[in-house]
Scaffold this active site. Structure first.
Site, mmCIF file in Angstrom:
data_model
loop_
_atom_site.group_PDB
_atom_site.id
_atom_site.type_symbol
_atom_site.label_atom_id
_atom_site.label_comp_id
_atom_site.label_asym_id
_atom_site.label_seq_id
_atom_site.Cartn_x
_atom_site.Cartn_y
_atom_site.Cartn_z
ATOM 1 C CG ASP A 1 24.158 17.748 -15.833
ATOM 2 O OD1 ASP A 1 23.554 17.397 -16.872
ATOM 3 O OD2 ASP A 1 24.790 16.941 -15.112
ATOM 4 C CE1 TYR B 1 18.238 6.456 -19.134
ATOM 5 C CE2 TYR B 1 18.707 5.294 -17.082
ATOM 6 C CZ TYR B 1 18.647 6.471 -17.809
ATOM 7 O OH TYR B 1 18.995 7.663 -17.207
ATOM 8 C CG ASP C 1 47.698 26.448 -38.453
ATOM 9 O OD1 ASP C 1 46.544 26.080 -38.757
ATOM 10 O OD2 ASP C 1 48.273 27.421 -38.964
ATOM 11 C CG HIS D 1 30.241 14.020 -13.749
ATOM 12 N ND1 HIS D 1 30.381 12.776 -14.301
ATOM 13 C CD2 HIS D 1 28.995 14.420 -14.086
ATOM 14 C CE1 HIS D 1 29.269 12.449 -14.954
ATOM 15 N NE2 HIS D 1 28.413 13.442 -14.839
ATOM 16 C CG HIS E 1 22.418 6.627 -14.146
ATOM 17 N ND1 HIS E 1 21.866 7.653 -13.418
ATOM 18 C CD2 HIS E 1 21.538 6.372 -15.144
ATOM 19 C CE1 HIS E 1 20.718 8.029 -13.960
ATOM 20 N NE2 HIS E 1 20.479 7.254 -15.008
ATOM 21 C CG HIS F 1 26.957 9.673 -21.052
ATOM 22 N ND1 HIS F 1 28.053 9.854 -20.256
ATOM 23 C CD2 HIS F 1 25.902 10.102 -20.306
ATOM 24 C CE1 HIS F 1 27.684 10.373 -19.094
ATOM 25 N NE2 HIS F 1 26.387 10.527 -19.096
ATOM 26 C CG ASP G 1 22.080 14.736 -19.653
ATOM 27 O OD1 ASP G 1 22.378 15.873 -19.258
ATOM 28 O OD2 ASP G 1 22.425 13.690 -19.071
ATOM 29 C CD GLU H 1 22.368 12.874 -13.494
ATOM 30 O OE1 GLU H 1 22.246 12.468 -14.663
ATOM 31 O OE2 GLU H 1 23.334 13.540 -13.112
ATOM 32 C CG HIS I 1 26.900 14.434 -11.123
ATOM 33 N ND1 HIS I 1 27.130 15.757 -11.454
ATOM 34 C CD2 HIS I 1 26.055 13.961 -12.076
ATOM 35 C CE1 HIS I 1 26.473 16.060 -12.565
ATOM 36 N NE2 HIS I 1 25.794 14.995 -12.962
ATOM 37 C CD GLU J 1 21.307 15.880 -14.959
ATOM 38 O OE1 GLU J 1 21.230 15.644 -16.182
ATOM 39 O OE2 GLU J 1 22.369 15.850 -14.316
ATOM 40 N NE ARG K 1 20.221 11.336 -17.859
ATOM 41 C CZ ARG K 1 20.592 10.616 -18.902
ATOM 42 N NH1 ARG K 1 20.350 9.317 -18.935
ATOM 43 N NH2 ARG K 1 21.217 11.169 -19.925
HETATM 44 N N1 GLY Z 1 25.374 14.655 -18.632
HETATM 45 C C1 GLY Z 1 26.104 14.040 -17.654
HETATM 46 C C2 GLY Z 1 25.340 13.821 -16.445
HETATM 47 O O1 GLY Z 1 24.179 14.107 -16.389
HETATM 48 O O2 GLY Z 1 25.862 13.384 -15.477
HETATM 49 MN MN MN Z 2 23.089 15.518 -17.346
HETATM 50 MN MN MN Z 3 24.228 15.031 -14.403
#
Ligand code: GLY
Ligand code: MN
Ligand code: MN
Length: 434
Positions: free
Chosen positions: A269, A388, A37, A359, A348, A241, A258, A384, A352, A408, A406
């Site tokens: 983020d 890689y 539950d 996002h 990528h 991810h 991240d 970002e 965003h 960001e 990365r």
């Molecule tokens: N952690 C997701 C992004 O950076 O877009």
């Molecule tokens: Mn991120």
């Molecule tokens: Mn991001």
């Protein structure tokens, strides 16, 4: 929790954009079942939060177009003293009127019948098509009955429309209250990363980094993480991810983190990549310096007059030059860009929208990736870039294999240029080496 935001003003702006006689239907999801539950931690719908600040599971708000007498009708769980003793107070219909300024509020059990009355006189119904499986079966049932009921002219709406286009454009451009909330989310996110910098050393678990972030966020008043924290040691960083966070950190490796705090339903983020033992190797420094250069150049592109792809285009130019200079590509930068060779190692986007959703909503590109949206004051985006190189990629000099980096930050577009909301978190090599 209602924030001190001007919800009525947002609803009026929406109402004025709804054509003719129409309504927008907002809906909080029902709790998601976890085990026995137990339910998963509850997260209300972002549109419901944006227009009403209403956080109760299952609540529905019907917002009327501007030419109608009523402004908003709500449907909520009825008061239930027995249940409320267990799980806490409900707003009830009275609360929906008193706190959320609905003209009328009804028991959620009456939704279908009341919708039939409301939709009878309407031309169109707007709702978020990403919630269609919840709403559309009921809406179609209601509309079908209305069609059969009308003897001469069919009654009820002629069109179902996706609310996302209108709401996406509103939410893409943050108002002053939202910018304050985003600054709080950024500050708490930065503080959590700074906690990690203090405890980072070889031998600790990726899960300990994750736990430090979670503690750092919650202890400073965040709801929690805006998304599952990525704490990727060594070659795990080449999985975009990676969220398993179950390995130990090795001496000589990097860790790509991240993560972000969700504060007052707004997301931070951030990505940073740190040497676990406090010193970059020469190869790691080569790649880090390139990603950092690309990121700083891209942030300069976050200005009014540019568009959603401008930062990305700049990153690609910097990467093409750098990947050639480091001997990773024999091809000249021009050829790298023309043939999209950089996509092998940077697969990528650079940016965003960021807001209530990590996002965030808002059209960034037209269909087929064309027509990138203009950057306007109040838009918040991430910047970002990353590179890689997987462990076994024989195309890459051996010293670079297994490196994933990365960086960001969260950037607010203003008339006076980019404002980096996460600027307090160091990223220069001399500032992150110990
Ligand atoms: N952690 C997701 C992004 O950076 O877009
Ligand atoms: Mn991120
Ligand atoms: Mn991001």
């Amino acid at each position: 929790m209602m924030l001190n935001m001007d919800y009525a003003q947002r609803r009026e702006r929406l109402a004025r954009q709804l054509p003719g006689k129409s309504v927008a239907i907002l809906m909080n999801p029902k709790p998601a079942h976890k085990t026995g539950d137990q339910d998963y931690a509850y997260r209300p719908d972002s549109n419901m939060l944006y227009f009403c600040g209403m956080d109760e599971p299952g609540a529905v708000a019907v917002i009327m177009s501007a030419d109608q007498a009523k402004r908003m009708v709500m449907f909520v769980l009825p008061r239930d003293p027995e249940r409320e003793r267990w799980v806490g107070p409900r707003y009830g219909c009275e609360g929906a009127v008193a706190q959320f300024k609905a003209d009328e509020a009804f028991d959620i059990g009456l939704l279908k019948d009341k919708l039939s009355e409301i939709l009878f006189a309407l031309d169109g119904v707007y709702f978020d098509f990403s919630q269609a499986s919840e709403l559309s079966p009921m809406l179609f049932e209601v509309v079908e009955k209305l069609r059969h009921r009308g003897r001469h002219a069919a009654e009820g709406p002629r069109a179902f429309c996706d609310l996302r286009d209108i709401v996406g454009e509103m939410r893409r451009i943050k108002d002053a209250d939202e910018i304050e909330a985003m600054k709080r989310a950024a500050a708490v996110s930065v503080a959590g990363f700074k906690d990690v910098c203090k405890m980072l050393r070889p031998g600790i678990g990726e899960w300990e980094v994750e736990a430090t972030l979670q503690h750092g966020f919650r202890a400073r008043g965040a709801i929690g993480e805006s998304f599952g924290s990525i704490c990727a040691g060594g070659a795990h960083a080449t999985t975009l991810h990676y969220e398993a966070n179950r390995d130990r950190l090795n001496d000589g490796d990097l860790i790509l983190i991240d993560a972000g705090a969700e504060v007052d339903y707004y997301a931070g983020d951030i990505s940073r990549t740190y040497p676990v033992n406090g010193r970059f190797t020469d190869a790691q420094r080569d790649i880090y310096a390139l990603v950092l250069k690309a990121q700083k150049e891209a942030i300069k592109m976050c200005v009014v007059g540019n568009h959603m792809k401008s930062p990305h285009e700049r990153v690609r130019e910097v990467f093409a030059d750098g990947l050639h200079a480091l001997g990773i590509f024999a091809e000249e930068p021009k050829e790298i860009l023309e043939k999209n060779l950089d996509f092998e190692f940077f697969f990528h986007g650079t940016s965003h929208y960021l807001g209530m959703d990590t996002h965030d909503v808002g059209i960034a590109y037209g269909r087929g990736d064309d027509a990138p949206a203009p950057l306007l004051p109040g838009v918040v985006i991430t910047v970002e870039p990353g590179l890689y190189f997987t462990e076994n990629d024989a195309r890459v000099p051996e010293k670079y294999r297994g490196i994933g980096i990365r960086i960001e930050d969260d950037v607010l577009i203003t008339e006076d240029g980019p404002v980096v909301l996460t600027a307090d978190l160091p990223k220069e090599i001399e500032d992150i080496e110990k």
